[in-house]
Design a protein around this motif. Structure first.
Motif, PDB file in Angstrom:
ATOM      1  N   ALA A   8       0.857  -1.188   0.000  1.00 17.30           N
ATOM      2  CA  ALA A   8       0.000   0.000   0.000  1.00 17.30           C
ATOM      3  C   ALA A   8       0.890   1.233   0.000  1.00 17.30           C
ATOM      4  O   ALA A   8       1.911   1.268   0.688  1.00 17.30           O
ATOM      5  N   TRP A  35      -8.596   1.763   7.860  1.00 12.57           N
ATOM      6  CA  TRP A  35      -8.103   0.933   6.761  1.00 12.57           C
ATOM      7  C   TRP A  35      -6.693   0.435   7.062  1.00 12.57           C
ATOM      8  O   TRP A  35      -6.391  -0.746   6.873  1.00 12.57           O
ATOM      9  N   ALA A  39      -5.469  -3.360   7.463  1.00  8.47           N
ATOM     10  CA  ALA A  39      -4.459  -3.868   6.525  1.00  8.47           C
ATOM     11  C   ALA A  39      -3.318  -4.595   7.230  1.00  8.47           C
ATOM     12  O   ALA A  39      -2.789  -5.571   6.701  1.00  8.47           O
ATOM     13  N   GLU A 139      -2.148  -7.958  -3.602  1.00  9.51           N
ATOM     14  CA  GLU A 139      -3.018  -6.797  -3.397  1.00  9.51           C
ATOM     15  C   GLU A 139      -2.162  -5.542  -3.336  1.00  9.51           C
ATOM     16  O   GLU A 139      -1.287  -5.437  -2.477  1.00  9.51           O
ATOM     17  N   THR A 141      -2.709  -1.570  -2.868  1.00  9.08           N
ATOM     18  CA  THR A 141      -3.654  -0.501  -2.574  1.00  9.08           C
ATOM     19  C   THR A 141      -2.955   0.838  -2.717  1.00  9.08           C
ATOM     20  O   THR A 141      -1.903   1.067  -2.113  1.00  9.08           O
ATOM     21  N   LEU A 178      -9.344   4.782  -1.824  1.00 10.87           N
ATOM     22  CA  LEU A 178      -8.548   3.593  -1.513  1.00 10.87           C
ATOM     23  C   LEU A 178      -8.820   2.602  -2.628  1.00 10.87           C
ATOM     24  O   LEU A 178      -9.858   1.957  -2.654  1.00 10.87           O
ATOM     25  N   THR A 179      -7.900   2.520  -3.578  1.00  9.75           N
ATOM     26  CA  THR A 179      -8.081   1.662  -4.752  1.00  9.75           C
ATOM     27  C   THR A 179      -7.189   0.446  -4.610  1.00  9.75           C
ATOM     28  O   THR A 179      -5.983   0.571  -4.431  1.00  9.75           O
ATOM     29  N   THR A 180      -7.782  -0.723  -4.664  1.00 10.18           N
ATOM     30  CA  THR A 180      -7.019  -1.964  -4.492  1.00 10.18           C
ATOM     31  C   THR A 180      -7.021  -2.742  -5.804  1.00 10.18           C
ATOM     32  O   THR A 180      -8.078  -2.976  -6.411  1.00 10.18           O
TER      33      THR A 180
END
Length: 186
Positions: A8, A35, A39, A139, A141, A178-180
């Motif tokens: 992230a 978040w 995480a 993942e 983010t 928040l783009t994952t």
């Protein structure tokens, strides 16, 4: 079953991911804090590049009180694997830190194959970029802040073309996205 690698980064609207403390301070909100707390749950190992390690090694051990304490407790206690070609093992003074011996990609493949929980890449743009290009990040983010930074380095500056798939988007009260993303499913 393979362990999950998560990464992230904070990013501005114009794609700047370096030095996020210069632009994200006034848009950080409660949802981002929640978040971040979610995480780090289930993370057993962290990967850091040299720059992030050197920026954090003197900060986090002394910030164990107040609003920073949940992340400080996590990052201080979690094993940290440091990717660097210039640091030596004796340069690592922060508890639970070890130097990655050999190739980063091969090390992470081995770590993913071992038993344990999630593996988190903390900060470390070059490490994130290498692992995304190698297909090892499950993942990614990007916490996109509603600000134009104006200058700075982007995550994929000079990187190879890599196809990803959007997995989730959340908007916070201060307008952060928040783009994952994950590897593209074919």
């Amino acid at each position: 079953m393979s362990r999950t690698v998560i990464a992230a980064l904070f990013q501005s609207l114009d794609g700047v991911a370096s030095d996020p403390f210069n632009f994200q301070f006034d848009s950080f909100d409660q949802e981002m804090g929640e978040w971040m707390t979610t995480a780090i749950g289930g993370v057993d190992d962290c990967l850091l590049g040299r720059v992030t390690y050197q920026e954090w090694e003197n900060y986090w051990p002394s910030h164990t009180e107040g609003e920073d304490s949940p992340f400080a407790d996590f990052i201080n206690a979690t094993p940290k694997h440091i990717a660097s070609t210039t640091l030596r093992s004796e340069d690592l003074r922060w508890e639970n830190s070890s130097l990655i011996d050999g190739d980063l990609v091969e090390f992470v493949r081995g770590l993913k194959a071992a038993d344990g929980g999630k593996i988190a890449v903390e900060g470390s743009m070059s490490v994130v970029r290498q692992l995304v290009e190698a297909g090892l990040v499950d993942e990614l983010t990007l916490a996109i802040h509603p600000v134009v930074a104006g200058s700075g380095r982007s995550l994929f500056e000079g990187g190879a073309t890599t196809r990803l798939e959007l997995r989730d988007v959340q908007q916070t009260s201060k307008g952060n996205l928040l783009t994952t993303y994950g590897p593209r499913r074919t």
